[in-house]
Design a protein around this motif. Structure first.
Motif, PDB file in Angstrom:
ATOM      1  N   GLY A  94       0.814  -1.222  -0.122  1.00  0.00           N
ATOM      2  CA  GLY A  94      -0.112   0.106  -0.078  1.00  0.00           C
ATOM      3  C   GLY A  94       0.776   1.382  -0.052  1.00  0.00           C
ATOM      4  N   ARG A  95       0.429   2.182  -0.794  1.00  0.00           N
ATOM      5  CA  ARG A  95       1.465   3.417  -0.895  1.00  0.00           C
ATOM      6  C   ARG A  95       0.753   4.408   0.270  1.00  0.00           C
ATOM      7  NH1 ARG A  95       0.545   6.110  -6.029  1.00  0.00           N
ATOM      8  NH2 ARG A  95       2.301   7.519  -5.317  1.00  0.00           N
ATOM      9  N   GLY A  96       1.630   4.972   0.907  1.00  0.00           N
ATOM     10  CA  GLY A  96       1.070   5.886   1.992  1.00  0.00           C
ATOM     11  C   GLY A  96       0.251   5.443   2.954  1.00  0.00           C
ATOM     12  N   PHE A  97       0.205   4.062   3.366  1.00  0.00           N
ATOM     13  CA  PHE A  97      -0.753   3.742   4.225  1.00  0.00           C
ATOM     14  C   PHE A  97      -0.508   4.132   5.598  1.00  0.00           C
ATOM     15  CE2 PHE A  97      -3.765   0.386   2.533  1.00  0.00           C
ATOM     16  CZ  PHE A  97      -3.868   0.787   1.310  1.00  0.00           C
ATOM     17  N   THR A  98       0.441   4.572   6.094  1.00  0.00           N
ATOM     18  CA  THR A  98       0.369   5.163   7.387  1.00  0.00           C
ATOM     19  C   THR A  98      -0.684   6.284   7.501  1.00  0.00           C
ATOM     20  OG1 THR A  98       2.964   4.679   7.453  1.00  0.00           O
ATOM     21  CG2 THR A  98       2.185   6.445   9.137  1.00  0.00           C
ATOM     22  N   SER A 126      -4.191   5.007   6.701  1.00  0.00           N
ATOM     23  CA  SER A 126      -4.711   4.389   7.926  1.00  0.00           C
ATOM     24  C   SER A 126      -5.103   5.311   9.077  1.00  0.00           C
ATOM     25  CB  SER A 126      -3.898   3.039   8.669  1.00  0.00           C
ATOM     26  OG  SER A 126      -2.795   3.671   9.074  1.00  0.00           O
ATOM     27  N   GLU A 137      -7.920   0.830  13.693  1.00  0.00           N
ATOM     28  CA  GLU A 137      -7.434   0.679  15.008  1.00  0.00           C
ATOM     29  C   GLU A 137      -6.185   0.228  15.012  1.00  0.00           C
ATOM     30  OE1 GLU A 137      -8.817  -2.381  18.452  1.00  0.00           O
ATOM     31  OE2 GLU A 137     -10.388  -1.706  17.065  1.00  0.00           O
ATOM     32  N   PRO A 170      -2.690  -1.471  17.120  1.00  0.00           N
ATOM     33  CA  PRO A 170      -1.790  -1.624  16.003  1.00  0.00           C
ATOM     34  C   PRO A 170      -2.447  -2.536  14.959  1.00  0.00           C
ATOM     35  CG  PRO A 170      -1.295  -3.353  17.676  1.00  0.00           C
ATOM     36  CD  PRO A 170      -2.518  -2.450  18.138  1.00  0.00           C
ATOM     37  N   ASN A 171      -3.559  -3.256  15.071  1.00  0.00           N
ATOM     38  CA  ASN A 171      -4.036  -4.028  14.012  1.00  0.00           C
ATOM     39  C   ASN A 171      -5.608  -3.975  13.804  1.00  0.00           C
ATOM     40  OD1 ASN A 171      -1.920  -6.152  13.567  1.00  0.00           O
ATOM     41  ND2 ASN A 171      -2.159  -6.358  15.620  1.00  0.00           N
ATOM     42  N   ASP A 172      -6.084  -3.159  12.648  1.00  0.00           N
ATOM     43  CA  ASP A 172      -7.428  -3.078  12.296  1.00  0.00           C
ATOM     44  C   ASP A 172      -7.720  -4.515  11.508  1.00  0.00           C
ATOM     45  OD1 ASP A 172      -9.592  -0.609  11.648  1.00  0.00           O
ATOM     46  OD2 ASP A 172      -9.811  -2.538  10.688  1.00  0.00           O
ATOM     47  N   LEU A 178      -7.585  -5.747   7.449  1.00  0.00           N
ATOM     48  CA  LEU A 178      -6.713  -7.054   7.236  1.00  0.00           C
ATOM     49  C   LEU A 178      -7.862  -7.945   6.488  1.00  0.00           C
ATOM     50  CD1 LEU A 178      -4.891  -8.158  10.626  1.00  0.00           C
ATOM     51  CD2 LEU A 178      -3.938  -6.879   8.433  1.00  0.00           C
ATOM     52  N   SER A 235      -0.036  -6.734   7.136  1.00  0.00           N
ATOM     53  CA  SER A 235      -0.442  -5.190   7.033  1.00  0.00           C
ATOM     54  C   SER A 235      -0.587  -4.840   5.822  1.00  0.00           C
ATOM     55  CB  SER A 235       1.147  -4.856   7.445  1.00  0.00           C
ATOM     56  OG  SER A 235       1.119  -3.329   7.529  1.00  0.00           O
ATOM     57  N   ASP A 236      -0.250  -3.965   4.898  1.00  0.00           N
ATOM     58  CA  ASP A 236      -0.557  -3.442   3.719  1.00  0.00           C
ATOM     59  C   ASP A 236       0.188  -4.002   2.676  1.00  0.00           C
ATOM     60  OD1 ASP A 236       1.887  -2.468   3.953  1.00  0.00           O
ATOM     61  OD2 ASP A 236       1.298  -0.297   3.175  1.00  0.00           O
TER      62      ASP A 236
HETATM   63  P1  ATP Z   1       5.132   3.272   1.654  1.00  0.00           P
HETATM   64  O1  ATP Z   1       4.279   4.193   0.785  1.00  0.00           O
HETATM   65  O2  ATP Z   1       6.534   3.447   1.511  1.00  0.00           O
HETATM   66  O3  ATP Z   1       4.759   1.648   1.697  1.00  0.00           O
HETATM   67  P2  ATP Z   1       3.737   3.103   3.984  1.00  0.00           P
HETATM   68  O4  ATP Z   1       3.048   4.479   4.962  1.00  0.00           O
HETATM   69  O5  ATP Z   1       2.403   2.391   3.482  1.00  0.00           O
HETATM   70  O6  ATP Z   1       4.571   3.915   3.131  1.00  0.00           O
HETATM   71  P3  ATP Z   1       4.702   0.652   5.283  1.00  0.00           P
HETATM   72  O7  ATP Z   1       5.928   0.429   5.832  1.00  0.00           O
HETATM   73  O8  ATP Z   1       4.156  -0.006   3.981  1.00  0.00           O
HETATM   74  O9  ATP Z   1       4.566   2.247   5.009  1.00  0.00           O
HETATM   75  O10 ATP Z   1       3.686   0.603   6.656  1.00  0.00           O
HETATM   76  C1  ATP Z   1       2.189   0.341   6.371  1.00  0.00           C
HETATM   77  C2  ATP Z   1       1.438   1.232   7.563  1.00  0.00           C
HETATM   78  O11 ATP Z   1       0.075   1.020   7.453  1.00  0.00           O
HETATM   79  C3  ATP Z   1       2.086   1.203   8.930  1.00  0.00           C
HETATM   80  O12 ATP Z   1       1.908   2.378   9.392  1.00  0.00           O
HETATM   81  C4  ATP Z   1       0.858   0.065   9.409  1.00  0.00           C
HETATM   82  O13 ATP Z   1       0.802   0.612  10.824  1.00  0.00           O
HETATM   83  C5  ATP Z   1      -0.354   0.679   8.671  1.00  0.00           C
HETATM   84  N1  ATP Z   1      -1.330  -0.415   8.581  1.00  0.00           N
HETATM   85  C6  ATP Z   1      -1.463  -1.324   7.556  1.00  0.00           C
HETATM   86  N2  ATP Z   1      -2.395  -2.062   7.748  1.00  0.00           N
HETATM   87  C7  ATP Z   1      -2.900  -1.905   8.983  1.00  0.00           C
HETATM   88  C8  ATP Z   1      -3.976  -2.633   9.612  1.00  0.00           C
HETATM   89  N3  ATP Z   1      -4.542  -3.508   9.394  1.00  0.00           N
HETATM   90  N4  ATP Z   1      -4.350  -1.728  11.051  1.00  0.00           N
HETATM   91  C9  ATP Z   1      -3.569  -0.666  11.402  1.00  0.00           C
HETATM   92  N5  ATP Z   1      -2.526  -0.252  10.517  1.00  0.00           N
HETATM   93  C10 ATP Z   1      -2.297  -0.555   9.317  1.00  0.00           C
END
Ligand code: ATP
Ligand code: ATP
Ligand code: MG
Ligand code: MG
Ligand code: MG
Ligand code: MG
Ligand code: MG
Length: 283
Positions: free
Chosen positions: A30-34, A37, A43, A45-47, A51, A75-76
């Motif tokens: 996922g792009r920019g999922f920080t 999210s 939620e 650390p785990n929504d 997932l 995660s993403d």
């Molecule tokens: P990039 O574009 O470089 O991948 P990113 O922000 O997506 O940047 P990642 O290293 O891929 O960075 O991290 C994924 C982010 O998405 C983390 O911050 C993680 O906490 C959040 N995230 C992904 N899935 C979930 C989830 N199911 N619940 C909570 N947070 C999630």
């Protein structure tokens, strides 16, 4: 198509077909999922909804692309494995990656309202990047899968402890980070247990192990002639001449794959047991 004076531009296209007889892994993330999210209040650390949505999208990708053997998500991110005998798109990397990423993204958006009923999507819409990597042996492929699952474990133990310190321990992010700096797994397990009475082992499997998706072949009769120790068998054949399957054999396998049930599980894929009990995955 008629020839034209413009057609020479086609020659600028570079070949990008992946090495034959190797396992292809396409991993998307996922792009920019920080930020994403936070926008949709995942939620921490785990929504679970997020997932489940990733898993639903990956499952849809698998049912549209019967060439995929197995997929692993955390995660993403999601990794899709194509069998070493796969010839889809003549193994062209750009075609494989772009098809996986766009199919996944389309389904992620399609399934969104099922998991996030009360938060409709609005631009910027979710998007994913992707890459393809080839692995020449079953051992390399299994090490790749193990690498992702170990990563899931390490991150989840850290995140679970970090967010417990914040949510239940009343710390701010900086204090929690400082407390966890330089700690080992055992220390985090102890913080969780001694300070908060949380036994990490009892956390949900989907958080601890990630998700693995594959075709279940319970209904297919085993061939009595085959060696069930596929890991060993596959290792042997990687150094030999590529095994050429007949066209009708490939068609038959494709049909069986299309009909098979696709399951989503949260299992240990590092130990041999997972692979030994599902010999069709690496054969
Ligand atoms: P990039 O574009 O470089 O991948 P990113 O922000 O997506 O940047 P990642 O290293 O891929 O960075 O991290 C994924 C982010 O998405 C983390 O911050 C993680 O906490 C959040 N995230 C992904 N899935 C979930 C989830 N199911 N619940 C909570 N947070 C999630
Ligand atoms: P591939 O997966 O190999 O690309 P394809 O069926 O998509 O196969 P293309 O060469 O991409 O083949 O051709 C696109 C097809 O979609 C053509 O048959 C074209 O007529 C049809 N098509 C695309 N856009 C339109 C449109 N706006 N109106 C009518 N037909 C369209
Ligand atoms: Mg990334
Ligand atoms: Mg990301
Ligand atoms: Mg990621
Ligand atoms: Mg076209
Ligand atoms: Mg087309």
């Amino acid at each position: 198509m008629a020839n034209s004076k413009f057609e020479y531009v086609k020659q600028f296209e570079q070949p990008d077909s992946l090495l034959p007889n190797t396992w292809i892994v396409v991993r998307l993330d996922g792009r920019g999922f920080t930020k994403f999210s936070t926008k949709y209040a995942f939620e921490k650390p785990n929504d679970k909804r997020a997932l489940d949505l990733m898993n639903a999208a990956a499952r849809s990708v698998m049912s549209e692309l019967p060439d995929i053997t197995i997929a692993y998500g955390v995660s993403d991110e999601y990794s899709f494995v194509f069998h070493k005998s796969c010839t889809l798109f003549e193994r062209r990397a750009s075609k494989l990656v772009s098809t996986i990423v766009s199919t996944f993204t389309a389904y992620y958006i399609h399934h969104w309202p099922v998991y996030f009923k009360d938060s409709p999507l609005s631009p910027p819409l979710p998007s994913f990047d992707g890459r393809a990597v080839t692995y020449p042996s079953v051992q390399n492929l299994r090490d790749y899968m193990s690498w992702r699952q170990v990563d899931c474990h390490i991150n989840n133990l850290y995140n679970t402890t970090f967010w417990t310190l914040i949510k239940q321990g009343g710390m701010d992010g900086t204090a929690a980070e400082l407390m966890l700096k330089g700690t080992f797994s055992a220390d985090k397990n102890e913080i969780l247990f001694k300070k908060f009475g949380i036994n990490y082992n009892n956390e949900p499997e989907i958080f601890k192990k990630g998700s693995v998706i594959f075709r279940e072949y319970e209904l297919v009769e085993p061939d009595p002639g085959t060696n069930n120790n596929v890991v060993e068998e596959a290792e042997k054949t990687t150094t030999a001449v590529p095994e050429v399957k007949s066209k009708s054999q490939l068609e038959k396998e494709k049909k069986a794959r299309t009909k098979a049930k696709i399951v989503v599980e949260h299992l240990d894929i590092i130990r041999d047991e997972f692979w030994e009990r599902r010999p069709w995955l690496l054969s």
